[in-house]
Design a protein around this motif. Structure first.
Motif, PDB file in Angstrom:
ATOM      1  N   ARG A 165      22.116 -17.070   8.650  1.00  0.00           N
ATOM      2  CA  ARG A 165      22.419 -17.959   9.764  1.00  0.00           C
ATOM      3  C   ARG A 165      22.783 -17.239  11.060  1.00  0.00           C
ATOM      4  NH1 ARG A 165      23.195 -23.276   8.229  1.00  0.00           N
ATOM      5  NH2 ARG A 165      23.254 -23.608   5.973  1.00  0.00           N
ATOM      6  N   ASN A 166      23.445 -16.117  11.029  1.00  0.00           N
ATOM      7  CA  ASN A 166      24.088 -15.589  12.232  1.00  0.00           C
ATOM      8  C   ASN A 166      23.713 -14.150  12.548  1.00  0.00           C
ATOM      9  OD1 ASN A 166      25.724 -17.995  12.672  1.00  0.00           O
ATOM     10  ND2 ASN A 166      26.877 -17.351  10.867  1.00  0.00           N
ATOM     11  N   PHE A 167      22.408 -13.855  12.584  1.00  0.00           N
ATOM     12  CA  PHE A 167      21.992 -12.480  12.823  1.00  0.00           C
ATOM     13  C   PHE A 167      20.956 -12.403  13.942  1.00  0.00           C
ATOM     14  CE2 PHE A 167      23.656 -12.608   8.512  1.00  0.00           C
ATOM     15  CZ  PHE A 167      24.524 -11.531   8.526  1.00  0.00           C
ATOM     16  N   SER A 168      20.567 -11.175  14.270  1.00  0.00           N
ATOM     17  CA  SER A 168      19.694 -10.912  15.408  1.00  0.00           C
ATOM     18  C   SER A 168      18.226 -11.196  15.075  1.00  0.00           C
ATOM     19  CB  SER A 168      19.874  -9.464  15.861  1.00  0.00           C
ATOM     20  OG  SER A 168      21.213  -9.230  16.259  1.00  0.00           O
ATOM     21  N   THR A 169      17.326 -10.634  15.910  1.00  0.00           N
ATOM     22  CA  THR A 169      15.897 -10.911  15.794  1.00  0.00           C
ATOM     23  C   THR A 169      15.130  -9.606  15.612  1.00  0.00           C
ATOM     24  OG1 THR A 169      16.172 -12.843  17.245  1.00  0.00           O
ATOM     25  CG2 THR A 169      13.923 -12.038  16.912  1.00  0.00           C
ATOM     26  N   ALA A 170      14.861  -9.255  14.369  1.00  0.00           N
ATOM     27  CA  ALA A 170      14.115  -8.028  14.059  1.00  0.00           C
ATOM     28  C   ALA A 170      12.677  -8.412  13.749  1.00  0.00           C
ATOM     29  CB  ALA A 170      14.763  -7.279  12.899  1.00  0.00           C
ATOM     30  N   LEU A 171      11.941  -8.744  14.790  1.00  0.00           N
ATOM     31  CA  LEU A 171      10.582  -9.254  14.637  1.00  0.00           C
ATOM     32  C   LEU A 171       9.650  -8.218  14.008  1.00  0.00           C
ATOM     33  CD1 LEU A 171       8.676 -11.607  15.194  1.00  0.00           C
ATOM     34  CD2 LEU A 171       8.445 -10.793  17.540  1.00  0.00           C
ATOM     35  N   GLY A 172       9.761  -6.965  14.455  1.00  0.00           N
ATOM     36  CA  GLY A 172       8.910  -5.910  13.912  1.00  0.00           C
ATOM     37  C   GLY A 172       9.156  -5.686  12.427  1.00  0.00           C
ATOM     38  N   GLU A 173      10.404  -5.686  12.028  1.00  0.00           N
ATOM     39  CA  GLU A 173      10.720  -5.482  10.612  1.00  0.00           C
ATOM     40  C   GLU A 173      10.183  -6.627   9.757  1.00  0.00           C
ATOM     41  OE1 GLU A 173      14.637  -4.452   9.491  1.00  0.00           O
ATOM     42  OE2 GLU A 173      14.833  -2.854  10.983  1.00  0.00           O
ATOM     43  N   ALA A 174      10.212  -7.838  10.284  1.00  0.00           N
ATOM     44  CA  ALA A 174       9.667  -8.977   9.537  1.00  0.00           C
ATOM     45  C   ALA A 174       8.181  -8.789   9.288  1.00  0.00           C
ATOM     46  CB  ALA A 174       9.916 -10.270  10.311  1.00  0.00           C
ATOM     47  N   VAL A 175       7.459  -8.341  10.320  1.00  0.00           N
ATOM     48  CA  VAL A 175       6.021  -8.109  10.171  1.00  0.00           C
ATOM     49  C   VAL A 175       5.760  -6.959   9.203  1.00  0.00           C
ATOM     50  CG1 VAL A 175       3.932  -7.391  11.386  1.00  0.00           C
ATOM     51  CG2 VAL A 175       5.460  -9.070  12.426  1.00  0.00           C
ATOM     52  N   GLN A 176       6.545  -5.901   9.314  1.00  0.00           N
ATOM     53  CA  GLN A 176       6.374  -4.743   8.427  1.00  0.00           C
ATOM     54  C   GLN A 176       6.623  -5.142   6.968  1.00  0.00           C
ATOM     55  OE1 GLN A 176       9.244  -1.439   8.818  1.00  0.00           O
ATOM     56  NE2 GLN A 176       7.466  -0.087   8.975  1.00  0.00           N
ATOM     57  N   PHE A 177       7.625  -5.953   6.733  1.00  0.00           N
ATOM     58  CA  PHE A 177       7.908  -6.441   5.384  1.00  0.00           C
ATOM     59  C   PHE A 177       6.744  -7.274   4.855  1.00  0.00           C
ATOM     60  CE2 PHE A 177       9.756  -9.958   2.805  1.00  0.00           C
ATOM     61  CZ  PHE A 177      10.156  -9.214   1.699  1.00  0.00           C
ATOM     62  N   ALA A 178       6.252  -8.185   5.691  1.00  0.00           N
ATOM     63  CA  ALA A 178       5.116  -9.017   5.282  1.00  0.00           C
ATOM     64  C   ALA A 178       3.894  -8.168   4.988  1.00  0.00           C
ATOM     65  CB  ALA A 178       4.812 -10.043   6.374  1.00  0.00           C
ATOM     66  N   GLN A 179       3.666  -7.144   5.773  1.00  0.00           N
ATOM     67  CA  GLN A 179       2.503  -6.266   5.587  1.00  0.00           C
ATOM     68  C   GLN A 179       2.453  -5.708   4.172  1.00  0.00           C
ATOM     69  OE1 GLN A 179       2.531  -2.930   8.261  1.00  0.00           O
ATOM     70  NE2 GLN A 179       0.526  -2.177   7.619  1.00  0.00           N
ATOM     71  N   GLY A 180       3.580  -5.266   3.660  1.00  0.00           N
ATOM     72  CA  GLY A 180       3.630  -4.694   2.324  1.00  0.00           C
ATOM     73  C   GLY A 180       3.359  -5.694   1.218  1.00  0.00           C
ATOM     74  N   ASN A 181       3.597  -6.968   1.491  1.00  0.00           N
ATOM     75  CA  ASN A 181       3.442  -7.982   0.449  1.00  0.00           C
ATOM     76  C   ASN A 181       1.985  -8.291   0.107  1.00  0.00           C
ATOM     77  OD1 ASN A 181       6.201  -8.110   0.442  1.00  0.00           O
ATOM     78  ND2 ASN A 181       6.340 -10.078   1.496  1.00  0.00           N
ATOM     79  N   PHE A 182       1.061  -7.899   0.980  1.00  0.00           N
ATOM     80  CA  PHE A 182      -0.351  -8.156   0.687  1.00  0.00           C
ATOM     81  C   PHE A 182      -0.863  -7.293  -0.468  1.00  0.00           C
ATOM     82  CE2 PHE A 182      -0.279  -9.696   5.144  1.00  0.00           C
ATOM     83  CZ  PHE A 182      -0.772 -10.967   4.920  1.00  0.00           C
ATOM     84  N   LYS A 183      -0.137  -6.267  -0.839  1.00  0.00           N
ATOM     85  CA  LYS A 183      -0.537  -5.449  -1.981  1.00  0.00           C
ATOM     86  C   LYS A 183      -0.568  -6.270  -3.274  1.00  0.00           C
ATOM     87  CE  LYS A 183       1.387  -1.220   0.053  1.00  0.00           C
ATOM     88  NZ  LYS A 183       2.434  -0.163  -0.074  1.00  0.00           N
ATOM     89  N   GLN A 184       0.146  -7.377  -3.275  1.00  0.00           N
ATOM     90  CA  GLN A 184       0.223  -8.218  -4.466  1.00  0.00           C
ATOM     91  C   GLN A 184      -0.983  -9.153  -4.606  1.00  0.00           C
ATOM     92  OE1 GLN A 184       3.987 -10.209  -3.923  1.00  0.00           O
ATOM     93  NE2 GLN A 184       5.039  -8.288  -3.528  1.00  0.00           N
ATOM     94  N   VAL A 185      -1.809  -9.239  -3.552  1.00  0.00           N
ATOM     95  CA  VAL A 185      -2.982 -10.134  -3.600  1.00  0.00           C
ATOM     96  C   VAL A 185      -4.222  -9.355  -3.129  1.00  0.00           C
ATOM     97  CG1 VAL A 185      -1.806 -12.359  -3.438  1.00  0.00           C
ATOM     98  CG2 VAL A 185      -2.214 -11.029  -1.354  1.00  0.00           C
ATOM     99  N   PRO A 186      -4.575  -8.280  -3.828  1.00  0.00           N
ATOM    100  CA  PRO A 186      -5.661  -7.412  -3.356  1.00  0.00           C
ATOM    101  C   PRO A 186      -7.035  -8.058  -3.379  1.00  0.00           C
ATOM    102  CG  PRO A 186      -5.010  -6.801  -5.583  1.00  0.00           C
ATOM    103  CD  PRO A 186      -3.997  -7.808  -5.105  1.00  0.00           C
TER     104      PRO A 186
END
Length: 230
Positions: A109-130
């Motif tokens: 609820r009460n944190f900043s905006t790490a937009l780049g980290e969100a994208v980087q995290f999502a990027q790694g998740n595509f390994k699960q659906v090759p």
């Protein structure tokens, strides 16, 4: 009651020829930073759920045998899968996914905006659906990145992985956010950013955005931003 539009879908899907199994893996990245209150969070999740129940979108997901994941993101180190990869084989799958998203509880609820980290995290998740042909990150947010890795620093690796990042800028508190998304966030062939003037506009805009992403149909009013124009 669900409606479908075979002629519409035929026109949309014809842009890319025959559809392969899992034509698209789609990650829906939802902003839960401190600037988003509970009502605004609910608008996002209910808007996503209603969009998935839309006949044209649900039918396109089924035809393309899509895989869909939802992540919630906010400040540095705070990004998590809240709805794991869901394979869409029939309308029951889209209805179930919509119900799960609508009931998905907020994590932070009460944190900043790490937009780049969100994208980087999502990027790694595509390994699960090759097996999925297209990989798309659909980012919704109401603010600029103010913590962690800058989004442009990820562009080269995203392009190398064949990942497209699109944005939905909610300009309730920042009237220049769409331009920021266009310049710093979106990347990949045909990548685009759309604007929601207020959170109340989110449901209609996310429906249009998903339809465009899933079918790859281009809007006459919104020219896609190529990577070379970033």
């Amino acid at each position: 009651m669900r409606w479908t539009c075979p002629l519409f879908l035929s026109a949309c899907l014809s842009f890319s020829g025959p559809v392969a199994a899992c034509d698209i893996a789609l990650i829906l990245a939802v902003d839960v930073s401190g600037s988003v209150d509970q009502n605004e969070y609910d608008i996002q999740m209910q808007g996503l759920a209603e969009a998935l129940r839309d006949g044209a979108i649900s039918e396109a997901l089924v035809v393309r045998e899509a895989a869909v994941q939802v992540i919630q993101w906010t400040g540095s180190g705070r990004h998590r899968v809240s709805v794991p990869w869901t394979r869409i084989k029939d309308f029951n799958d889209t209805d179930t996914l919509a119900d799960v998203i609508e009931a998905d509880p907020r994590i932070w609820r009460n944190f900043s905006t790490a937009l780049g980290e969100a994208v980087q995290f999502a990027q790694g998740n595509f390994k699960q659906v090759p097996d999925c042909t297209r990989k798309v990150i659909d980012v919704s947010g109401d603010g600029r990145s103010n913590e962690g890795i800058r989004p442009p620093a990820l562009h080269a690796s995203l392009l190398a992985d064949g990942i497209i990042v699109n944005g939905l800028a909610i300009e309730a508190y920042d009237k220049g956010l769409t331009e920021y998304f266009e310049k710093h966030l979106i990347v990949g062939p045909g990548a685009f950013a759309m604007r929601a003037a207020e959170f109340e506009d989110y449901p209609e805009r996310i429906r249009r955005k998903l339809l465009r992403e899933i079918t790859k149909q281009l809007s006459e009013a919104e020219v896609p931003r190529k990577n070379g124009n970033l």
